[in-house]
Design an enzyme around this catalytic site. Structure first.
Site, PDB file in Angstrom:
ATOM      1  N   LEU A  15       0.729  -1.262   0.180  1.00  0.00           N
ATOM      2  CA  LEU A  15      -0.134   0.179  -0.098  1.00  0.00           C
ATOM      3  C   LEU A  15       0.613   1.506   0.018  1.00  0.00           C
ATOM      4  O   LEU A  15       0.344   2.081  -0.464  1.00  0.00           O
ATOM      5  CB  LEU A  15      -0.972   0.016   1.002  1.00  0.00           C
ATOM      6  CG  LEU A  15      -2.099  -0.948   1.333  1.00  0.00           C
ATOM      7  CD1 LEU A  15      -2.393  -0.970   2.714  1.00  0.00           C
ATOM      8  CD2 LEU A  15      -3.290  -1.395   0.440  1.00  0.00           C
ATOM      9  N   GLY A  16       1.667   1.434   0.628  1.00  0.00           N
ATOM     10  CA  GLY A  16       2.095   2.094   0.655  1.00  0.00           C
ATOM     11  C   GLY A  16       3.988   1.863   1.787  1.00  0.00           C
ATOM     12  O   GLY A  16       4.063   1.657   2.277  1.00  0.00           O
ATOM     13  N   LYS A  38       1.416  -2.880   8.942  1.00  0.00           N
ATOM     14  CA  LYS A  38       2.905  -2.112   9.006  1.00  0.00           C
ATOM     15  C   LYS A  38       3.702  -2.788   9.566  1.00  0.00           C
ATOM     16  O   LYS A  38       4.328  -3.644  10.489  1.00  0.00           O
ATOM     17  CB  LYS A  38       2.785  -0.765  10.122  1.00  0.00           C
ATOM     18  CG  LYS A  38       3.674   0.047   9.498  1.00  0.00           C
ATOM     19  CD  LYS A  38       3.668   1.582  10.400  1.00  0.00           C
ATOM     20  CE  LYS A  38       4.610   2.468  10.562  1.00  0.00           C
ATOM     21  NZ  LYS A  38       4.253   3.416  10.610  1.00  0.00           N
ATOM     22  N   ASP A 132       1.789  15.386  13.458  1.00  0.00           N
ATOM     23  CA  ASP A 132       1.922  15.559  12.778  1.00  0.00           C
ATOM     24  C   ASP A 132       0.691  15.435  11.881  1.00  0.00           C
ATOM     25  O   ASP A 132       0.151  13.980  10.645  1.00  0.00           O
ATOM     26  CB  ASP A 132       2.964  14.168  12.115  1.00  0.00           C
ATOM     27  CG  ASP A 132       3.719  13.696  11.057  1.00  0.00           C
ATOM     28  OD1 ASP A 132       3.825  15.674  10.307  1.00  0.00           O
ATOM     29  OD2 ASP A 132       4.112  13.110  10.356  1.00  0.00           O
TER      30      ASP A 132
END
Length: 560
Positions: A15-16, A38, A132
């Site tokens: 996905l990234g 992740k 963030d």
């Protein structure tokens, strides 16, 4: 190459990826549920600091449960692979939306911001600051639901000291001024970042941009942005004021929390709708009045005399309203107005004499402001109370006031050497301040070795010079802070990751690519005392490489 399986999840695709891991689309082998998995890269998993930071992200998600925050499913270690699985959200990031549409209509921008507020309130109530907030960390589903993700740099109130004091973590275009300085952040830091995101949604650009990250950080600290209405004149002025308040440099001047911000944003919509309703009613009333005047004769029997009667009635009412009353005739007299003016001036003078504080009260008010944490209130104490006392009677107040003024001057020097944001001149008054500012510039640019050498040299020059006692104290304090920070080692994993990649390339028999990394380490870290072990390793590797691996200029740069 993507892994086939991580923990109980079969990997279907990537996905990234980012600095703290790679995210895959996975499907649970037993339940079949889809999840975003992740994974911490193996090169980073060998470093305790990155494992701790990865664990902090898991800890933050464990604390949170909100429809607008991605949910954590499970986590664990598969061999040497650290991972966690979270809710897979179908949709697009706010970044993609802005790239496609450039600007978002203000009503929809408010709806998105209100949902982000709900996520931030849940995080802040759980003791987590995201740190963030940016468009790429916000996913919007096809149904319009906003999801906040990536708590990789989140700070837990009660928890850890994983971030080195003075370090900067976050995305510069949306970073609060206190975060840009490496200071402690709070929930209002997240609100500043949300204000920057709202600015980008409304105008199509972040409030500050620049050629380098350092330039953008400096603008967050000292720069002035254009109000959103300059680029988007269609937005309500109430919304413009809220965004500007969120972007205040001083955290105390921002809205207190996400709940209050959410209510204020919803009030904007209600105010606009009410204002539009009132205009509509007024227009309808005007139309009705015009219709009555036109149709009056028919409604009163149809004769032309009725219209004349209505006209005369209106005229009589206007003339009656114009006739002055007895009180109006009294004030329509020049001598009466002069007398009233004299009374107002005399009353104002007497009131001022009663309201003006005594000198002792001024001193007490100034010292009371100094009891607060160092900040703008200290400058107010100086400008409104201490300096006027010295101007009035230096002999009486000098001994009591001047120690406070020296303390305020030390704070002002430390907080930025008279930056624009404090309303003071920006030019250094002497060479000592100039060298202090130069050292600060080196530190903010990440060149800690040059910053330390500049401060050490300045300390030697100032020692024994009574004229610069405050500057000497500040120099020693900054030098001690910098040395403490440097003893803790590099504040990020760039150097560690670079060494690991160079060694991996050597093992893969790719000497040219490895040599390029070794040369970069020597070039960038040769003057950094905390990185000498890695620099020595790089020089050793380059010395062992064949001569054609590096040019003569590069050989000169790595000479011990």
């Amino acid at each position: 190459m993507n892994p086939q399986r991580v923990g109980p999840y079969e990997i279907e695709g990537k996905l990234g990826s980012g600095g703290m891991g790679t995210v895959y689309l996975g499907r649970h082998a037993e339940s079949g549920a889809r999840a975003a998995v992740k994974v911490l890269p193996a090169s980073l998993a060998r470093e305790e600091g990155f494992v701790a930071r990865f664990g902090r992200e898991i800890d933050a998600l464990t604390r949170l449960s909100n429809p607008h925050i991605v949910a954590l499913y499970d986590h664990g270690v598969d061999g040497e692979t650290y991972y966690y699985a979270m809710e897979y959200v179908e949709g697009e990031t706010l970044t993609a939306r802005l790239l496609r549409e450039r600007r978002i209509p203000w009503r929809e921008a408010i709806d998105i911001a209100v949902q982000i507020c709900a996520a931030l309130k849940a995080a802040h109530d759980a003791g987590v600051i995201h740190r963030d907030i940016k468009p790429s960390n916000l996913v919007i589903t096809p149904a319009g639901v906003v999801k906040l993700m990536d708590f990789g740099v989140a700070q837990v109130f009660a928890g850890t000291k994983l971030t080195v004091t003075g370090g900067i973590i976050g995305t510069v275009e949306y970073m609060s001024p206190e975060q840009a300085q490496g200071h402690r952040v709070s929930r209002r830091s997240d609100l500043y970042s949300l204000g920057a995101v709202m600015y980008a949604m409304l105008t199509g650009r972040p409030p500050f941009s620049g050629k380098t990250s350092v330039e953008v950080l400096q603008k967050h600290r000292f720069g002035q942005y254009d109000p959103p209405r300059r680029y988007a004149p269609d937005i309500p002025h109430w919304l413009d004021e809220i965004v500007c308040q969120l972007l205040e440099k001083d955290p105390d001047k921002r809205l207190p929390d996400a709940f209050v911000l959410s209510r204020r944003l919803q009030e904007v919509v209600r105010k606009v709708d009410l204002s539009q309703s009132q205009r509509t009613l007024a227009a309808e009333a005007d139309d009705a009045t015009g219709a009555t005047l036109v149709q009056g004769p028919a409604e009163f029997g149809g004769g032309p005399g009725q219209a004349t009667l209505m006209r005369d009635l209106f005229r009589a009412e206007v003339e009656r309203a114009r006739r002055p009353s007895a009180l109006g005739r009294l004030f329509d007299n020049t001598w009466m107005l002069v007398l009233l003016l004299v009374l107002v001036v005399a009353g104002g003078f007497l009131w001022f004499r009663e309201a003006a504080p005594s000198a002792e009260e001024m001193y007490e008010r100034g010292t009371a402001l100094l009891q607060q944490p160092a900040g703008p209130e200290w400058l107010r104490a100086r400008d409104e109370y201490f300096l006027p006392l010295l101007a009035e009677d230096r002999e009486r107040w000098g001994e009591r006031v001047e120690p406070h003024l020296r303390e305020i001057e030390l704070y002002e020097l430390k907080s930025g050497f008279r930056p624009r944001g404090l309303g003071r001149r920006t030019e250094p008054r002497n060479d000592a301040e100039r060298f202090l500012r130069l050292a600060q510039h080196y530190r903010e640019a990440g060149d800690h070795a040059r910053a330390e050498s500049t401060l050490a040299a300045l300390e030697a020059l100032l020692a024994g010079d009574d004229r610069h006692a405050n500057l000497l104290a500040l120099t020693r304090q900054l030098l001690a802070d910098l040395r403490e920070q440097r003893r803790e080692g590099p504040s990020d994993g760039l150097l560690v990751s670079a060494v690991a990649r160079a060694e991996a390339l050597e093992a893969e028999r790719k000497p040219d690519e490895a040599a390029a990394i070794w040369r970069g380490i020597v070039e960038l870290y040769a003057g950094d005392a905390a990185a000498q072990e890695q620099v020595a390793r790089a020089r050793q590797a380059l010395a062992a490489a064949p001569p054609e691996r590096h040019s003569s200029s590069q050989e000169t740069s790595i000479a011990p």
